[in-house]
Design an enzyme around this catalytic site. Sequence first.
Site, PDB file in Angstrom:
ATOM      1  N   SER A 126      14.602 -11.952   3.146  1.00 55.21           N
ATOM      2  CA  SER A 126      13.319 -11.444   2.656  1.00 55.21           C
ATOM      3  C   SER A 126      13.342 -11.306   1.144  1.00 55.21           C
ATOM      4  O   SER A 126      14.392 -11.012   0.547  1.00 55.21           O
ATOM      5  CB  SER A 126      13.075 -10.070   3.279  1.00 55.21           C
ATOM      6  OG  SER A 126      12.036  -9.392   2.612  1.00 55.21           O
ATOM      7  N   TYR A 151      15.897  -1.160   5.861  1.00 49.90           N
ATOM      8  CA  TYR A 151      15.542  -2.507   6.328  1.00 49.90           C
ATOM      9  C   TYR A 151      15.957  -3.543   5.285  1.00 49.90           C
ATOM     10  O   TYR A 151      16.610  -4.552   5.598  1.00 49.90           O
ATOM     11  CB  TYR A 151      14.030  -2.585   6.601  1.00 49.90           C
ATOM     12  CG  TYR A 151      13.488  -3.986   6.546  1.00 49.90           C
ATOM     13  CD1 TYR A 151      13.681  -4.867   7.598  1.00 49.90           C
ATOM     14  CD2 TYR A 151      12.799  -4.446   5.414  1.00 49.90           C
ATOM     15  CE1 TYR A 151      13.207  -6.168   7.524  1.00 49.90           C
ATOM     16  CE2 TYR A 151      12.321  -5.731   5.333  1.00 49.90           C
ATOM     17  CZ  TYR A 151      12.531  -6.598   6.393  1.00 49.90           C
ATOM     18  OH  TYR A 151      12.066  -7.885   6.306  1.00 49.90           O
ATOM     19  N   LYS A 155      18.951  -6.728   5.263  1.00 50.16           N
ATOM     20  CA  LYS A 155      18.768  -8.143   4.897  1.00 50.16           C
ATOM     21  C   LYS A 155      19.821  -8.563   3.878  1.00 50.16           C
ATOM     22  O   LYS A 155      20.430  -9.643   3.987  1.00 50.16           O
ATOM     23  CB  LYS A 155      17.359  -8.375   4.336  1.00 50.16           C
ATOM     24  CG  LYS A 155      16.249  -8.234   5.356  1.00 50.16           C
ATOM     25  CD  LYS A 155      16.321  -9.309   6.424  1.00 50.16           C
ATOM     26  CE  LYS A 155      15.234  -9.205   7.465  1.00 50.16           C
ATOM     27  NZ  LYS A 155      15.466 -10.072   8.632  1.00 50.16           N
TER      28      LYS A 155
HETATM   29  N1  UFG Z   1      -1.479  -2.799   1.832  1.00 50.44           N
HETATM   30  C1  UFG Z   1      -2.632  -2.042   1.818  1.00 50.44           C
HETATM   31  N2  UFG Z   1      -3.015  -1.453   2.976  1.00 50.44           N
HETATM   32  C2  UFG Z   1      -2.335  -1.584   4.146  1.00 50.44           C
HETATM   33  C3  UFG Z   1      -1.154  -2.378   4.155  1.00 50.44           C
HETATM   34  C4  UFG Z   1      -0.758  -2.966   2.970  1.00 50.44           C
HETATM   35  O1  UFG Z   1      -3.276  -1.881   0.779  1.00 50.44           O
HETATM   36  O2  UFG Z   1      -2.741  -0.999   5.170  1.00 50.44           O
HETATM   37  C5  UFG Z   1      -1.060  -3.492   0.582  1.00 50.44           C
HETATM   38  C6  UFG Z   1       0.307  -3.074   0.070  1.00 50.44           C
HETATM   39  O3  UFG Z   1       0.201  -1.938  -0.754  1.00 50.44           O
HETATM   40  C7  UFG Z   1       0.755  -4.344  -0.658  1.00 50.44           C
HETATM   41  C8  UFG Z   1       0.115  -5.464   0.147  1.00 50.44           C
HETATM   42  O4  UFG Z   1      -0.951  -4.862   0.866  1.00 50.44           O
HETATM   43  O5  UFG Z   1       0.213  -4.369  -1.954  1.00 50.44           O
HETATM   44  C9  UFG Z   1       1.058  -6.117   1.137  1.00 50.44           C
HETATM   45  O6  UFG Z   1       1.639  -5.141   1.973  1.00 50.44           O
HETATM   46  P1  UFG Z   1       2.453  -5.513   3.287  1.00 50.44           P
HETATM   47  O7  UFG Z   1       2.877  -4.232   3.950  1.00 50.44           O
HETATM   48  O8  UFG Z   1       1.694  -6.484   4.109  1.00 50.44           O
HETATM   49  O9  UFG Z   1       3.690  -6.303   2.719  1.00 50.44           O
HETATM   50  P2  UFG Z   1       4.806  -5.820   1.673  1.00 50.44           P
HETATM   51  O10 UFG Z   1       4.696  -6.731   0.510  1.00 50.44           O
HETATM   52  O11 UFG Z   1       4.789  -4.364   1.423  1.00 50.44           O
HETATM   53  O12 UFG Z   1       6.073  -6.045   2.579  1.00 50.44           O
HETATM   54  C10 UFG Z   1       6.585  -7.305   2.712  1.00 50.44           C
HETATM   55  C11 UFG Z   1       7.285  -7.472   4.053  1.00 50.44           C
HETATM   56  C12 UFG Z   1       8.520  -6.642   4.143  1.00 50.44           C
HETATM   57  C13 UFG Z   1       9.336  -6.759   2.904  1.00 50.44           C
HETATM   58  C14 UFG Z   1       8.499  -6.491   1.678  1.00 50.44           C
HETATM   59  C15 UFG Z   1       9.220  -6.615   0.382  1.00 50.44           C
HETATM   60  O13 UFG Z   1       6.439  -7.125   5.121  1.00 50.44           O
HETATM   61  O14 UFG Z   1       9.269  -7.115   5.239  1.00 50.44           O
HETATM   62  O15 UFG Z   1       7.459  -7.442   1.665  1.00 50.44           O
HETATM   63  O16 UFG Z   1       9.563  -7.922   0.135  1.00 50.44           O
HETATM   64  F1  UFG Z   1      10.339  -5.863   2.915  1.00 50.44           F
END
Ligand code: UFG
Length: 339
Positions: A126, A151, A155
């Site tokens: 990841s 998590y 990785k």
């Molecule tokens: N977000 C919202 N509302 C939500 C969910 C997410 O505004 O309900 C925003 C987050 O703040 C972020 C973006 O949408 O800006 C993406 O969020 P995600 O949770 O979909 O994904 P992340 O980038 O936080 O997480 C991903 C992977 C993880 C990994 C992480 C860091 O899902 O497995 O990237 O690389 F750890």
Amino acid sequence: MGSTILLTGAAGYIGSHTAVALAQAGYDLAIVDNCSNSSPIAVERCRELTGADIPFYQADVADKAALMEIFHQVKPAAVMHFSGYKAVGESVAQPLKYYRNNLDTTLSLLECMVQEGVGAFIFSSSATVYGANATVPYRESDPVGGCTNPYGWTKLMIEQIAQDTAAANPNMSVVLLRYFNPVGAHESGRIGENPAGIPNNLMPYITQVAVGKLDHLNIFGNDYDTPDGTGVRDYIHVVDLAQGHVAALKYAIEHTGAEVFNLGTGRGVSVLELVNAFQTVNGVSVPYEFAPRRAGDLASVWADPAKAREILGWTAEKTVEDMVADSWRWQKNNPDGYV
Ligand code: UFG
């Protein structure tokens, strides 16, 4: 050794899409998954989409005796390791559950591979492994570590374990694939992301709001240093990601040693841009509210995908429009997931 590719966790989201891509590329497959957070119906649908006979073993990859039995039956030529717990917040609350499961499964798998002389190992890593000092676009040579949750540490630890195993076993080939933000679904609408409970990730949250299962989307932060103030990520269509695994497999079979590749598009897209694209392309409304930033989130994350392009000959081809259309088709056709 036979010619079958053994996939762990391929009843899950990324594994199932990769199973379809591999079967369509002509590979023989077998799947092992304990379905702790996935459904055997996904495997049935992979068979339906490809017409392939895909043996499925419902077993825990951490159970080495059970896994060795599967190795003896399948005689894999290569292993792709998708299984693992993946909820960032849950990993903070239950770190030992994450370390136990994600490390045990990997150790059993690598031990079986070494014992049986199976050479090629492809792992679902990841972008979360990149450290706070890495700057966008992230390159494979950027610093790793300083993960903000267990998590992410699992990785990074698994990357290390796999690299050390390759160094000690000169016939092995380890390919570590650092995924950015996988979204979308197979264009048939038959397989897709099926999170248990309330989704943690943005796209499944959006689709569940659109289908009426959730009331509104909370956008975590609108005061980031980004063009519209919302977080920017590198969303990659899961079918592109699956093709990246086909390319990685070819590479792994032809090489030895360990290599790391980013699988991303190289394009940053904000939360608001994704929500607006979803509404426009699909003609549905996604009510949202701005909420405080989520702990541990970065402002901007995107990949430099040049290494995968140059060495694997792979690039992501699908657009944001494809991503939102395919995610919606899957959600609309399967409002309650795999039932
Ligand atoms: N977000 C919202 N509302 C939500 C969910 C997410 O505004 O309900 C925003 C987050 O703040 C972020 C973006 O949408 O800006 C993406 O969020 P995600 O949770 O979909 O994904 P992340 O980038 O936080 O997480 C991903 C992977 C993880 C990994 C992480 C860091 O899902 O497995 O990237 O690389 F750890």
